[in-house]
Scaffold this motif. Sequence first.
Motif: not given
Length: 475
Positions: A126-130, A176-180
Motif C-alpha cells: 500500500h505504498t504505491s501512491g495509486l 488498486s494495487g491489488f488489482t494490478l
Amino acid sequence: MKHLTQFILICIFFASSLGAQTTAEKRIDSLFSKYNSKTAGVAVGIVKDGVLIFKKGYGMANLEYDIPITSKTIFNVGSVSKQFTTFSLYLLEKQGKISLDDDVRKYIPELPIYGKTITIRHLCSHTSGLKDQWSLLTLAGWRMDDVITSEQVMKIICNQKELNFEPGSQFKYSNSGFTLLAEIVKRVSGKSFSAFAKENIFDPLGMENTLIYDDNEKIVKNRAYSYGNENGLNSKRNLNSSSPGPTNVYTTVEDLSKWTINFENPIVGNADFINRFNEQSLLDDGKPTILAVRDGETIYHAKGQFIRNYKGLTVYNHTGSDAGFKAYLGRFQDNKLSIILLSNDENFVAYKAGMDIAEFYLADQFKKREKVTEAEQKAEEKPKSTSDTNLKDFEGKFQNDDLSSLFNVKVINGKLTMTHNRLSDVVLTEVEKDKFSGVITFSAEVSFERNQKNQITALSITNFGATNVKFMKLK
C-alpha cells in the motif's frame, strides 16, 4: 501406584482442558445469541495447536430459502483476500519468475509513467501512491452493486495521470494495487489468477471449497448471500463484482483453518518463506508502514495483513467488507491460536467480535493495558457557512475526462447540490471558504478553485482513497 498417579494427573489435565474449552464455546454461543432463523449470521472457526477445535454457524445463509449457516457455508471474505494475492506474488518470486523490486510497468506497460518507479513491492505494501479504485469508480458514477470487471477497473486505474503521493514515501490503503497484482499473476503465469491460486495454494492445502470469484455469473454451491437490516426489515446487499485481487476470495471457515495452519506448519512455502511474508512492510526510507496507533499500540502492515502487539501478544489480522459480507481472520501465531469469523450481516462488527473471542482463549496470557489518556484537544471551530456566501457562484458543470464523469453543481432548495446522471444528489455543506463536505458514496471533501479574477474554474474531490481528483469547469 506410579502409573495410577500418572493416569489420574492425565485425566485431571484433560478434564480441565475440556472444561475450559466448553466454557469458551458457551461464551461464543452467547456472543452470537442474537442470530436465529430470521436473521443473517456468522460462521465461526477456532484453530488451536494446528487443529480446528471449534466450528459452528449462527443464523441463516439464505433468508429466502431458509438455509442455515454451517462451517461449510461459503462467504466472500472481502479484503481478507489480499493476503492470498500477495502470497501469490511471493510464490512467483520463489519460482524465479519475478522480483518484488521489478517495475510494475515491466508487466503492465499501459500504466502511465509517473516520474518515480512503482514496484511490485510498493503494490504489496500500500505504498504505491495509486488512487484507490473504489474511490475513483464512485466519482465516475459507478454504484458498488454494478457489474464491475477487472477489465473495467484496469482501464480506470491506467487512465489516472497523477498519484496520491510519490511511490514508497507514504502508506495509504489502496485496492488498486491489488488489482494490478492479480493482473501480474495472470500475465506472468499465463493462467487466470483464479487458476494460479487454485493450483499453487488451494489444492495443495486441501481447500476444496475455496475459489477466486472472477465471473459474476458463476454458480457457487453452498454460498451465503449478504443482507442489511434497517428498522427490523431485512434487505439484500447485491454483489456483482468479478474483479479479484483486493477481494473476491470465496471460502469457508473450514478451509481458512487450513490456510492458517500453513503459517505454523507450512505445506506451501517453508518456514523461511513464511517468516519473510510475515515481516513488516517498509517505506523506501526503511521506516515501517503504519496503519494507526490505537490504545497506545502501533498497527503495522505486512502483505495483506496487519500486525500489532495486542496486550503483550503479537497478532496478525485483517478484516474484510464487501456488500453485506464481513470477515475477520486473526492469527496469534506464537500462541498457535487463530480466529475465523465470516458473516453475511452488514452490521456485524468483525474486528471487535474477533478480539472478544481472543479474550476467551488468551485472557490469562494477556497483559493488562495501561489506560491511554489522550490530551483533550479543543479543535478550533472551522468557519461555518456565512450569510455572505453566494452559493450561485459555485454553479456550473464540472468534468473529469480521465473518469468520463460530469457533475452539475447548482443551488436546489437553497442548498448547493452536486448532481450526476448515475448517482443520488449530493448536498454540500460549507466547511470553510470554497471548501465543502458531502457524501459521494463515501464521505468526500469538495474544494473549489478560483482564477485571478476570482472566478470558479475547477473543483477537486478528496475521499478515503483518492486525493485531489480534479474536475474542470466547462465554459
